[in-house]
Design a protein around this motif. Structure first.
Motif, PDB file in Angstrom:
ATOM      1  N   ARG A 281     -43.627 -88.449  -6.312  1.00  0.00           N
ATOM      2  CA  ARG A 281     -43.237 -87.066  -6.571  1.00  0.00           C
ATOM      3  C   ARG A 281     -43.546 -86.627  -8.003  1.00  0.00           C
ATOM      4  NH1 ARG A 281     -38.187 -85.629  -2.929  1.00  0.00           N
ATOM      5  NH2 ARG A 281     -38.719 -86.948  -1.175  1.00  0.00           N
ATOM      6  N   LEU A 282     -43.844 -87.578  -8.882  1.00  0.00           N
ATOM      7  CA  LEU A 282     -44.179 -87.246 -10.269  1.00  0.00           C
ATOM      8  C   LEU A 282     -45.638 -86.824 -10.427  1.00  0.00           C
ATOM      9  CD1 LEU A 282     -42.325 -90.125 -12.154  1.00  0.00           C
ATOM     10  CD2 LEU A 282     -41.552 -87.769 -11.802  1.00  0.00           C
ATOM     11  N   ASP A 283     -46.417 -86.932  -9.378  1.00  0.00           N
ATOM     12  CA  ASP A 283     -47.837 -86.567  -9.376  1.00  0.00           C
ATOM     13  C   ASP A 283     -48.645 -87.294 -10.448  1.00  0.00           C
ATOM     14  OD1 ASP A 283     -47.721 -84.867  -7.172  1.00  0.00           O
ATOM     15  OD2 ASP A 283     -47.075 -83.163  -8.408  1.00  0.00           O
ATOM     16  N   LEU A 284     -48.353 -88.577 -10.626  1.00  0.00           N
ATOM     17  CA  LEU A 284     -49.156 -89.415 -11.512  1.00  0.00           C
ATOM     18  C   LEU A 284     -50.348 -89.946 -10.722  1.00  0.00           C
ATOM     19  CD1 LEU A 284     -46.298 -91.550 -13.110  1.00  0.00           C
ATOM     20  CD2 LEU A 284     -47.468 -89.608 -14.155  1.00  0.00           C
ATOM     21  N   ASP A 285     -51.259 -90.580 -11.416  1.00  0.00           N
ATOM     22  CA  ASP A 285     -52.375 -91.248 -10.754  1.00  0.00           C
ATOM     23  C   ASP A 285     -51.825 -92.250  -9.738  1.00  0.00           C
ATOM     24  OD1 ASP A 285     -55.251 -92.152 -10.629  1.00  0.00           O
ATOM     25  OD2 ASP A 285     -54.284 -94.005 -11.311  1.00  0.00           O
ATOM     26  N   VAL A 286     -52.432 -92.324  -8.576  1.00  0.00           N
ATOM     27  CA  VAL A 286     -51.937 -93.178  -7.492  1.00  0.00           C
ATOM     28  C   VAL A 286     -51.881 -94.649  -7.925  1.00  0.00           C
ATOM     29  CG1 VAL A 286     -52.396 -93.976  -5.142  1.00  0.00           C
ATOM     30  CG2 VAL A 286     -52.757 -91.584  -5.735  1.00  0.00           C
ATOM     31  N   THR A 287     -52.923 -95.104  -8.603  1.00  0.00           N
ATOM     32  CA  THR A 287     -52.960 -96.499  -9.037  1.00  0.00           C
ATOM     33  C   THR A 287     -51.864 -96.785 -10.058  1.00  0.00           C
ATOM     34  OG1 THR A 287     -55.337 -96.596  -8.625  1.00  0.00           O
ATOM     35  CG2 THR A 287     -54.411 -98.307 -10.039  1.00  0.00           C
ATOM     36  N   LEU A 288     -51.695 -95.900 -11.023  1.00  0.00           N
ATOM     37  CA  LEU A 288     -50.645 -96.069 -12.028  1.00  0.00           C
ATOM     38  C   LEU A 288     -49.264 -96.053 -11.375  1.00  0.00           C
ATOM     39  CD1 LEU A 288     -49.703 -96.304 -14.956  1.00  0.00           C
ATOM     40  CD2 LEU A 288     -49.771 -93.795 -15.079  1.00  0.00           C
ATOM     41  N   THR A 289     -49.071 -95.150 -10.433  1.00  0.00           N
ATOM     42  CA  THR A 289     -47.798 -95.077  -9.718  1.00  0.00           C
ATOM     43  C   THR A 289     -47.496 -96.398  -9.017  1.00  0.00           C
ATOM     44  OG1 THR A 289     -48.088 -92.707  -9.363  1.00  0.00           O
ATOM     45  CG2 THR A 289     -46.531 -93.827  -7.926  1.00  0.00           C
ATOM     46  N   TYR A 290     -48.501 -96.961  -8.374  1.00  0.00           N
ATOM     47  CA  TYR A 290     -48.313 -98.228  -7.667  1.00  0.00           C
ATOM     48  C   TYR A 290     -48.014 -99.361  -8.651  1.00  0.00           C
ATOM     49  CZ  TYR A 290     -48.883-101.925  -4.268  1.00  0.00           C
ATOM     50  OH  TYR A 290     -48.658-103.006  -3.447  1.00  0.00           O
ATOM     51  N   GLN A 291     -48.733 -99.404  -9.771  1.00  0.00           N
ATOM     52  CA  GLN A 291     -48.502-100.453 -10.768  1.00  0.00           C
ATOM     53  C   GLN A 291     -47.082-100.391 -11.314  1.00  0.00           C
ATOM     54  OE1 GLN A 291     -51.649 -99.556 -13.495  1.00  0.00           O
ATOM     55  NE2 GLN A 291     -53.140-100.847 -12.424  1.00  0.00           N
ATOM     56  N   ILE A 292     -46.605 -99.202 -11.601  1.00  0.00           N
ATOM     57  CA  ILE A 292     -45.231 -99.048 -12.092  1.00  0.00           C
ATOM     58  C   ILE A 292     -44.241 -99.500 -11.027  1.00  0.00           C
ATOM     59  CG2 ILE A 292     -43.477 -97.366 -12.793  1.00  0.00           C
ATOM     60  CD1 ILE A 292     -45.803 -95.731 -14.051  1.00  0.00           C
ATOM     61  N   ALA A 293     -44.463 -99.085  -9.794  1.00  0.00           N
ATOM     62  CA  ALA A 293     -43.558 -99.447  -8.702  1.00  0.00           C
ATOM     63  C   ALA A 293     -43.525-100.952  -8.465  1.00  0.00           C
ATOM     64  CB  ALA A 293     -43.955 -98.714  -7.425  1.00  0.00           C
ATOM     65  N   VAL A 294     -44.684-101.597  -8.578  1.00  0.00           N
ATOM     66  CA  VAL A 294     -44.757-103.042  -8.360  1.00  0.00           C
ATOM     67  C   VAL A 294     -43.876-103.777  -9.364  1.00  0.00           C
ATOM     68  CG1 VAL A 294     -46.331-105.010  -8.608  1.00  0.00           C
ATOM     69  CG2 VAL A 294     -47.009-103.047  -7.249  1.00  0.00           C
ATOM     70  N   TRP A 295     -44.009-103.445 -10.629  1.00  0.00           N
ATOM     71  CA  TRP A 295     -43.213-104.121 -11.655  1.00  0.00           C
ATOM     72  C   TRP A 295     -41.742-103.720 -11.580  1.00  0.00           C
ATOM     73  CZ3 TRP A 295     -44.685-108.175 -14.462  1.00  0.00           C
ATOM     74  CH2 TRP A 295     -46.049-108.452 -14.540  1.00  0.00           C
ATOM     75  N   ALA A 296     -41.484-102.443 -11.283  1.00  0.00           N
ATOM     76  CA  ALA A 296     -40.094-101.962 -11.218  1.00  0.00           C
ATOM     77  C   ALA A 296     -39.354-102.477  -9.987  1.00  0.00           C
ATOM     78  CB  ALA A 296     -40.078-100.431 -11.230  1.00  0.00           C
TER      79      ALA A 296
END
Length: 104
Positions: A66-81
């Motif tokens: 929902r933050l409309d970030l780059d899809v890859t960056l969003t996934y990387q953040i989610a993976v670590w979080a």
């Protein structure tokens, strides 16, 4: 882990996650075999946190999209979080409980 979406940050994260999940489960099993069920419980809680990170990953990813970030960056953040903050909180809780009179 080697074919993870998101490049090297995701590959490293999933590699650590799988290694730690295996290690936590193994140590928990060893503690139970030796009859130390207090420590067995703590190690198995760690293992459970690692295993349930797959569910947490999907929930976090949906929220971050929902933050409309780059899809890859969003996934990387989610993976670590999906597991690092939970593990830090869990270890902090274990340390605080270890200093008090309360035994979990």
């Amino acid at each position: 882990a080697v074919r993870a979406h998101g490049g090297w940050p995701s590959v490293i994260c999933f590699g650590l996650l799988s290694g730690l999940a295996w290690w936590f489960t193994f140590v928990g099993w060893q503690k139970a075999r030796r009859g130390d069920f207090h420590l067995h419980g703590r190690w198995m809680i760690r293992s459970y946190l690692m295993i349930t990170s797959a569910i947490v990953l999907r929930c976090i990813y949906i929220l971050l999209k929902r933050l409309d970030l780059d899809v890859t960056l969003t996934y990387q953040i989610a993976v670590w979080a999906s597991w690092v903050p939970g593990l830090v909180l869990l270890e902090t809780t274990f340390r605080v409980l270890g200093r008090s009179n309360f035994r979990s």
